[in-house]
Enzyme design. Structure first.
Site, short mmCIF file in Angstrom:
data_model
loop_
_atom_site.label_atom_id
_atom_site.label_comp_id
_atom_site.label_asym_id
_atom_site.label_seq_id
_atom_site.Cartn_x
_atom_site.Cartn_y
_atom_site.Cartn_z
N CYS A 131 0.81 -1.23 0.00
CA CYS A 131 0.00 0.00 0.00
C CYS A 131 0.84 1.28 0.00
O CYS A 131 0.53 2.24 -0.72
CB CYS A 131 -0.94 -0.01 1.19
SG CYS A 131 -0.18 -0.64 2.69
N HIS A 244 -3.33 6.04 4.56
CA HIS A 244 -1.90 6.22 4.85
C HIS A 244 -1.47 7.61 4.36
O HIS A 244 -1.94 8.08 3.31
CB HIS A 244 -1.06 5.19 4.09
CG HIS A 244 -1.15 3.79 4.61
ND1 HIS A 244 -1.93 3.41 5.68
CD2 HIS A 244 -0.50 2.66 4.18
CE1 HIS A 244 -1.77 2.10 5.89
NE2 HIS A 244 -0.92 1.63 5.00
#
Ligand code: A2P
Length: 338
Positions: A131, A244
Site C-alpha cells: 500500500c 496512509h
C-alpha cells in the site's frame, strides 16, 4: 466483454477482501459468478455482493477449476500455498500479499504506472504492490518520467487498517478502554497504538530497516524499472483507522520546480492535487482519503536545502488504491486482453 467471468476472492471476510467485493460491484466488473473464500472458521457466513448474498466457502476444500480471475488477500502463506494451484487450474491470480512480489517472473503492477507489465505473467500470477509503495508511485512516476528521480526520502504515517480487521478492532477497543481509565492490553501491535505512534511495521531486517521499509525500496525499483533509484524510508504506524500518509522528499537529475510538479500532477491519472497554503488546504486521511479512490497530493514545495529536490505530502486510502482498488484495476486490464 465476456459477461461470464467467474471471480474468486480469497480472504473475502477480511478488511481488503470486503473492499474487493464492494469495488467489483461499484465498478460493474462483469462478474458472472462470485466465489467468496476464507478459512474454515468463516465458511457458511453470508457476505453482500452488489445487493445479493454470497455464502463464504472454505478455501481448503474449494476446487478452483473454472475460476477466471482470483483476487488473493489472505496473507503470504495462503498465497504461497494456493495461488499456484489456482493458476494451474487456469485462473489469472492477482495477489495482494508479498509472497511473489520480488520474483522476476511475476509482474508487480500499479495500474497508472506500469499497466503494460500485466501481460508478462508466465506463472499466471500478477502481484499487487504494498500500500505505501502504491500511493507513493502513483504520485512520483510522472515526476520520474519528467525529471528522473535519483533519491527518495520518505516517512510514512500508516493507518491500522493496513494490519487487517483485528488491528482496526484493537485501535477502537484500546481507545475506548483508555478513555475509561483501563490499562491498554496490546495484542495485535507490539505496544499501545491508541494515542501513540509505533516506528515498527513488519519484521526487523539485518540492516536495521524493517521489512515494510525495505518493501518501499525493492518495489519502487521494480515498478519504475530503475535499480539505481535510492530510497530511504521510515515506516510508522499511527492511530488512524483508514488512510496512509507520506512525507516525501525527492531528488531529481534535472531541475523541476514545485510549480511544474503541481501542474504535472494536476494532469496525472489517479492523482488529485489539494494544495493551498491555508488551513485545510491539504489532504488528510479523514477529510480526503478515507473511502475514496484518488491519491491526494499536497504541501508541494521546493526543498530550500537542495538545488534539485521537492517535498510532497501524499495521502490515500490504503485499503482502496493501496490494495483492493488496484487489484480490481489489474483485473480490468486482464479483461481488456480478451
Ligand atoms: P477468516 O475471516 O476466515 O479468518 P484481515 O487481513 O482483515 O485480517 O483478513 C484476512 C483474511 O484472510 C480473512 O478473510 C481470513 O478469513 C483469511 N484467512 C486467514 N487465514 C486463512 C486460511 N487459513 N484459509 C483461508 N483464508 C484465510
Amino acid at each position: 466483454m465476456n459477461k461470464q467471468i467467474k471471480v474468486a476472492v480469497v480472504g473475502a471476510t477480511g478488511a481488503v477482501g470486503e473492499a474487493m467485493l464492494a469495488i467489483l460491484a461499484e465498478r460493474n466488473f462483469p462478474v458472472g459468478e462470485l466465489v467468496a473464500l476464507a478459512s474454515e472458521r468463516s465458511a457458511g457466513q453470508k457476505l453482500k455482493f452488489g445487493g445479493r448474498d454470497v455464502v463464504v466457502q472454505d478455501l481448503a476444500t474449494f476446487d478452483p477449476a473454472g475460476v477466471d480471475i482470483a483476487l488473493f488477500s489472505a496473507g503470504g502463506s495462503i498465497s504461497k500455498e494456493y495461488a499456484p494451484k489456482f493458476a494451474a487450474a487456469g485462473a489469472v491470480v492477482i495477489d495482494n500479499s508479498s509472497a511473489f512480489r520480488y520474483e522476476p517472473d511475476v509482474p508487480l503492477v500499479v495500474s497508472e504506472v506500469n499497466p503494460e507489465q500485466v501481460r508478462n505473467r508466465p506463472r499466471g500470477i500478477i502481484a499487487n504492490p504494498n500500500c505505501s509503495t502504491m500511493q507513493m508511485l502513483v504520485a512520483l512516476a510522472p515526476i520520474h518520467r519528467k525529471a528522473g528521480i535519483t533519491r527518495i526520502n520518505v516517512a510514512t504515517y500508516q493507518s491500522v487498517s493496513g494490519a487487517g480487521r483485528s488491528a482496526l478492532e484493537e485501535l477502537g477497543r484500546q481507545t475506548a478502554g483508555i478513555l475509561n481509565f483501563q490499562d491498554p492490553d496490546p495484542q495485535r501491535f507490539p505496544v499501545q497504538i491508541a494515542f501513540n505512534l509505533i516506528p515498527h511495521i513488519d519484521d526487523f531486517q539485518d540492516n536495521g530497516y524493517t521489512r515494510e521499509e525495505m518493501k518501499l525500496v525493492w518495489e519502487t525499483r521494480k515498478i519504475l524499472g530503475d535499480d539505481a533509484i535510492q530510497v530511504n524510508p521510515t515506516a510508522v504506524r499511527v492511530p488512524v483507522f483508514y488512510g496512509h500518509s507520506e512525507a516525501v522528499n525527492v531528488e531529481t537529475r534535472e531541475k523541476i520546480s514545485a510549480a511544474e510538479v503541481r501542474a504535472l500532477l494536476q494532469r496525472a491519472p489517479g492523482v488529485e492535487v489539494v494544495d493551498e497554503p491555508k488551513a485545510g488546504g491539504y489532504p488528510t486521511p479523514v477529510t480526503h482519503a478515507s473511502g475514496r479512490d484518488p491519491v491526494y497530493v499536497g504541501r508541494i514545495r521546493d526543498d530550500y536545502s537542495h538545488p534539485r529536490a521537492i517535498n510532497l505530502w501524499i495521502v490515500s486510502d490504503n485499503i482502496r488504491k493501496g490494495a483492493a482498488l488496484n487489484a480490481v484495476q489489474i483485473a480490468e486490464l486482464v479483461l481488456q486482453e480478451r
